[in-house]
Scaffold this active site. Sequence first.
Site, PDB file in Angstrom:
ATOM      1  N   GLU A  54       0.817  -1.206   0.000  1.00  0.00           N
ATOM      2  CA  GLU A  54       0.000   0.000   0.000  1.00  0.00           C
ATOM      3  C   GLU A  54       0.858   1.266   0.000  1.00  0.00           C
ATOM      4  O   GLU A  54       0.545   2.243  -0.691  1.00  0.00           O
ATOM      5  CB  GLU A  54      -0.947   0.001   1.204  1.00  0.00           C
ATOM      6  CG  GLU A  54      -1.973  -1.119   1.197  1.00  0.00           C
ATOM      7  CD  GLU A  54      -3.043  -0.932   0.124  1.00  0.00           C
ATOM      8  OE1 GLU A  54      -3.051   0.117  -0.546  1.00  0.00           O
ATOM      9  OE2 GLU A  54      -3.878  -1.847  -0.041  1.00  0.00           O
ATOM     10  N   ARG A  82       0.695   3.785  -3.270  1.00  0.00           N
ATOM     11  CA  ARG A  82       0.061   5.073  -2.979  1.00  0.00           C
ATOM     12  C   ARG A  82       1.082   6.189  -2.785  1.00  0.00           C
ATOM     13  O   ARG A  82       1.007   7.225  -3.436  1.00  0.00           O
ATOM     14  CB  ARG A  82      -0.828   4.962  -1.733  1.00  0.00           C
ATOM     15  CG  ARG A  82      -1.932   3.927  -1.851  1.00  0.00           C
ATOM     16  CD  ARG A  82      -2.941   4.069  -0.733  1.00  0.00           C
ATOM     17  NE  ARG A  82      -3.772   2.884  -0.593  1.00  0.00           N
ATOM     18  CZ  ARG A  82      -5.021   2.890  -0.134  1.00  0.00           C
ATOM     19  NH1 ARG A  82      -5.588   4.017   0.222  1.00  0.00           N
ATOM     20  NH2 ARG A  82      -5.701   1.762  -0.013  1.00  0.00           N
ATOM     21  N   ASP A  98      -5.214 -10.076  -7.825  1.00  0.00           N
ATOM     22  CA  ASP A  98      -5.606  -9.311  -9.010  1.00  0.00           C
ATOM     23  C   ASP A  98      -4.448  -8.617  -9.720  1.00  0.00           C
ATOM     24  O   ASP A  98      -4.214  -8.808 -10.918  1.00  0.00           O
ATOM     25  CB  ASP A  98      -6.691  -8.295  -8.637  1.00  0.00           C
ATOM     26  CG  ASP A  98      -6.311  -7.444  -7.427  1.00  0.00           C
ATOM     27  OD1 ASP A  98      -5.315  -7.760  -6.751  1.00  0.00           O
ATOM     28  OD2 ASP A  98      -7.029  -6.463  -7.154  1.00  0.00           O
ATOM     29  N   GLU A 119     -12.321   0.671 -10.225  1.00  0.00           N
ATOM     30  CA  GLU A 119     -12.019  -0.310 -11.273  1.00  0.00           C
ATOM     31  C   GLU A 119     -12.932  -0.214 -12.494  1.00  0.00           C
ATOM     32  O   GLU A 119     -12.476  -0.352 -13.637  1.00  0.00           O
ATOM     33  CB  GLU A 119     -12.055  -1.728 -10.690  1.00  0.00           C
ATOM     34  CG  GLU A 119     -10.842  -2.085  -9.861  1.00  0.00           C
ATOM     35  CD  GLU A 119     -10.861  -1.445  -8.489  1.00  0.00           C
ATOM     36  OE1 GLU A 119      -9.780  -1.342  -7.863  1.00  0.00           O
ATOM     37  OE2 GLU A 119     -11.951  -1.039  -8.024  1.00  0.00           O
TER      38      GLU A 119
END
Length: 646
Positions: A277, A281, A410, A546
Amino acid sequence: MYPPSPEPRRDFISVTLSSGRSNDDSKGPRRRSCWRKWKQLSRLQRNTILFLLAFLGLCGLLSYLSLAEEWRALEGRSAEALNVRPANPPVLPAPQKAPVEPETLLGGSPQRPQRHFRRGPPRLQLRAPERDAEDGGQDAAAWRTGTGRVQRPSWRGAMAEPEPGTQVPSRKAEGAPRPSARARWIPGSPARQNKHQQAVVEAFHHAWAGYRKFAWGHDELKPVSRSFSEWFGLGLTLIDSLDTMWILGLKKEFAEARKWVAEKLQFQRNVDVNLFESTIRVLGGLLSAFHLSGDGLFLEKAEDLGNRLMPAFQTPSKIPYSDVNIGTGVAHPPRWTSDSTVAEVTSIQLEFRELSRLTGDKRFQEAVEQVTRHVHSLAGKKDGLVPMFINTNSGLFTHLGVFTLGARADSYYEYLLKQWIQGGKQEAQLREDYLEAVEGIRRHLLGRSEPQKLTFVGELAHGHFSAKMDHLVCFLPGTLALGAHHGLPAEHMELARALMDTCYQMNRQMETGLSPEIAHFNLHSQKASKDVQVKPADRHNLLRPETVESLFYLYRLTGDRKYQDWGWEILQSFNAYTRVPSGGYSSIGNVQDPHSPQPRDKMESFFLGETLKYLYLLFSDNPDLLSLDAYVFNTEAHPLPIWAPA
C-alpha cells in the site's frame, strides 16, 4: 544710607557644561525645566504629541515584523528548492545494468516555459521538459537472470535494528534522462474542459474541501463525523491526489499540498506500513508528481521512502514481508501468518524499477525483479493462474488449488503486462507469463450468466467453480484492452468489451447505480431474474475505481462514446448517494437501497487518486493527455513513463 537694593530677578537658567561630574546634579534643573514646559502646553497640544509618538511607534513595530518575516523566508529557502530539476516526461531510455553516471543523464537546456504554466509558491519551478533526442543505451535483456548478490541496503535487515550511523545514499544522478521526441509533458493547466470534465473538477473540489477542512495532513477523511482516520500517518489522501490535481489544473491546491510535503512529510517515524500500500500510494504518488511537475522535492521524498522500505526484502526467500517499520527498519509478516499475498509482492515492481532508473541505485530494481523471477519459476500454478498466498520463509505458494482474479491476486496479472510495457516491450518472459495467464482465465474462470448472457470471471477452488466476482476484477477489461493496443492478440479486445458490459451491469442493476463490493451471477434460467445477485454482507460500495478505470481504457482505445455515457451515469450516482453536504464523499453500506444507502463515514484515498482521475480522463477527447504510448499507470492510477528501447 540707602538700603541695599534687592537682587534682580533672573528670567533664564544658567547651565555649566563640564567634562567632569559636578557636585550639584545638573540634570535636576533640566528635568524641572522640561516638565515646566510640558505643563505649560495646552491639553490639546499634549494629546496631539502623545498620539503622534504612539503612531510612529506602531509603524515602526509593524515594519520590523514585516522585515523579519521576509528574512526568515529567505533563510528557510533551500538551495535545491530554488534550483528544481526540469520535468521528466516519457518515453524514456530503459535502465542499464551498470550505474548511470550523471554526465549520461544530463544534457540539453530546458525550453522557456509558457507563461500560463507558471503557478504555485515562489519555490515551485514549473518548466517545460527538454525536447532533445533519445539518449543511447544498452539493449534491455529479454529476461534478467540476476545471479549476482544484491547490493546491501542501508538497513541491516528484517527483524534487526539498523546499522548505527547509516545514511540514505545520495542520488548518483543529479538529473533525469532526457525524453525522446515522442514525449508529452502534462502542463497542469488544461486549455479547455468540457462540461463532463468540469463536473469531475467540481466533485474533486467538494471532496478536497472536506479533506482540507477536517482531515488536513491525515490519511483519510471521515466526512460524516467531520474528522479523520490514520493508517500510516503519511497523509495518504494528500499524496494520492497530487497528480490528480496537476492533471485537473488545480494550481492553488497543488501548491498548497506541495508545501505540506516539503514542510510536514517526514518518514523518520516509528510506524509500521504495509509494503504494497505504501509503495503504490505514496511512492507511486511521489514519482508521478515528480514526472508531471518536474519538482525535485518529490523525487527526494520518493528515494527516502524507497530506502526505508528495503528491509522488507531481507527474508530467507527474498519474498518480502508484508510490513516494515520505516523508522526502525524492522520488517515482519502479519502477526497471524508468515505468508504474504501474491498480489502484494508482485505489484510493487513498476515503482521500484522506476526509482532505480531515476536514482541510478539498482538495489530497488534488483530486489523486485528477483521476486518476479522467483514467482515465475514456482510450481503450483494452473495454466498461468497463481494461488493467493506465498510463504516468506520457504518462498513457496500456500493455499494451493484456489485461483481468483479478485483480492490478493488481481494486480499480479496487471503488473505482468505493465512491466513489459514499462520496459519498452523488451522482457519477453513477462509477456509470455501474461499471455499464459489470460489463456488460463479463458479456460478455467469464465462463465455466462442468465438471462442476459453476461460474461464474468468467477473463482476456482479445488476444482469447484464459483460464480463470484469481486468488483476489483473490473480492472481486467482495461488491462486486456491495453494489451491488445500494444500488439497482443485481437481476441483480448473482444473479451475486454464483453467484460466491460458485465462491469457496467454490476452498477446498473443496483438501485443506486453503484456496484457492490462482490457480486454473484445467476447461472439458472428463471423468469424476471437479474443476472447480478448480491449477498447482504457484500452490498457495500467503497468508491472503488475499477469500473471507471476500464471505461477509460475502452473509450481511449475504441472511441465508442457509450463508455463515456456509462461513466457519466456512475458519476451522477456517486453525487446522488455518496456525497456529503459538508464536504467529501462517503463509502456506503447498501447499494440496493437508494432511500437509505447507509454511509460508512470513510472516504478512501483512492477516490481522489484513482476514481475521479479516471473519470476526468474518460471524459477527455484528447488522446495525448497521458498517452497510453507514453505512460503506464500503476495499480493506484499514478502514471509512470514508458522506457524507450535502445
